[in-house]
Motif scaffolding. Structure first.
Motif, PDB file in Angstrom:
ATOM      1  N   LYS A   1       0.856  -1.196   0.000  1.00 45.44           N
ATOM      2  CA  LYS A   1       0.000   0.000   0.000  1.00 45.44           C
ATOM      3  C   LYS A   1       0.888   1.240   0.000  1.00 45.44           C
ATOM      4  O   LYS A   1       1.497   1.578   1.005  1.00 45.44           O
ATOM      5  CB  LYS A   1      -0.910   0.032   1.233  1.00 45.44           C
ATOM      6  CG  LYS A   1      -1.837  -1.156   1.364  1.00 45.44           C
ATOM      7  CD  LYS A   1      -2.910  -1.157   0.310  1.00 45.44           C
ATOM      8  CE  LYS A   1      -3.869  -2.317   0.542  1.00 45.44           C
ATOM      9  NZ  LYS A   1      -4.865  -2.424  -0.496  1.00 45.44           N
TER      10      LYS A   1
ATOM     11  N   ALA B   1      -2.758  -2.911   8.661  1.00 45.90           N
ATOM     12  CA  ALA B   1      -3.358  -1.680   9.167  1.00 45.90           C
ATOM     13  C   ALA B   1      -4.181  -1.996  10.406  1.00 45.90           C
ATOM     14  O   ALA B   1      -5.019  -2.897  10.372  1.00 45.90           O
ATOM     15  CB  ALA B   1      -4.239  -1.040   8.101  1.00 45.90           C
TER      16      ALA B   1
ATOM     17  N   ILE C   1      -2.960   5.892   4.254  1.00 47.43           N
ATOM     18  CA  ILE C   1      -1.523   5.802   4.478  1.00 47.43           C
ATOM     19  C   ILE C   1      -0.939   7.161   4.090  1.00 47.43           C
ATOM     20  O   ILE C   1      -1.046   7.584   2.934  1.00 47.43           O
ATOM     21  CB  ILE C   1      -0.879   4.685   3.631  1.00 47.43           C
ATOM     22  CG1 ILE C   1      -1.487   3.325   3.968  1.00 47.43           C
ATOM     23  CG2 ILE C   1       0.636   4.674   3.796  1.00 47.43           C
ATOM     24  CD1 ILE C   1      -1.241   2.861   5.376  1.00 47.43           C
TER      25      ILE C   1
ATOM     26  N   ILE D   1      -0.022  -3.818   4.685  1.00 44.45           N
ATOM     27  CA  ILE D   1       0.672  -2.616   4.226  1.00 44.45           C
ATOM     28  C   ILE D   1       2.036  -2.976   3.654  1.00 44.45           C
ATOM     29  O   ILE D   1       2.382  -2.560   2.562  1.00 44.45           O
ATOM     30  CB  ILE D   1       0.797  -1.591   5.367  1.00 44.45           C
ATOM     31  CG1 ILE D   1      -0.596  -1.177   5.814  1.00 44.45           C
ATOM     32  CG2 ILE D   1       1.614  -0.378   4.918  1.00 44.45           C
ATOM     33  CD1 ILE D   1      -0.631  -0.369   7.066  1.00 44.45           C
TER      34      ILE D   1
END
Length: 92
Positions: free
Chosen positions: A38, A64, A70, A50
């Motif tokens: 991400k 997360a 983010i 992530i």
């Protein structure tokens, strides 16, 4: 495959959640960023992956802890990271 996440709240850009390298096992203190799933600016749901960290023993999914955006990714693929190091920031 194991997964874990660690967060600390700070005053970085208002109220941001620090996403850090979690404990990876008794004798494991570092690993390498395998993938950044991400990028900064991504909207994420709680539990989305992530980044992934690889060691010689395990692959860790850093997830997360809550929904949000983010705001920054502080690591790159191939980079060595240590337990407790911040890898990203998330704003709810």
């Amino acid at each position: 495959r194991a997964f874990a996440w660690s967060t600390r709240h700070s005053q970085l850009r208002g109220y941001a959640t620090r996403i850090e390298v979690p404990a990876m096992g008794d004798s494991i203190t570092e690993g390498s960023i395998a993938t950044v799933d991400k990028p900064a600016g991504s909207q994420v749901a709680a539990d989305d992956i992530i980044v992934q960290i690889e060691t010689d023993k395990v692959t860790i999914d850093v997830r997360a802890p809550e929904s949000g955006t983010i705001t920054e990714i502080l690591v790159a693929e191939g980079e060595t990271v240590v337990v407790g190091q911040q890898v990203a920031s998330l704003e709810p």
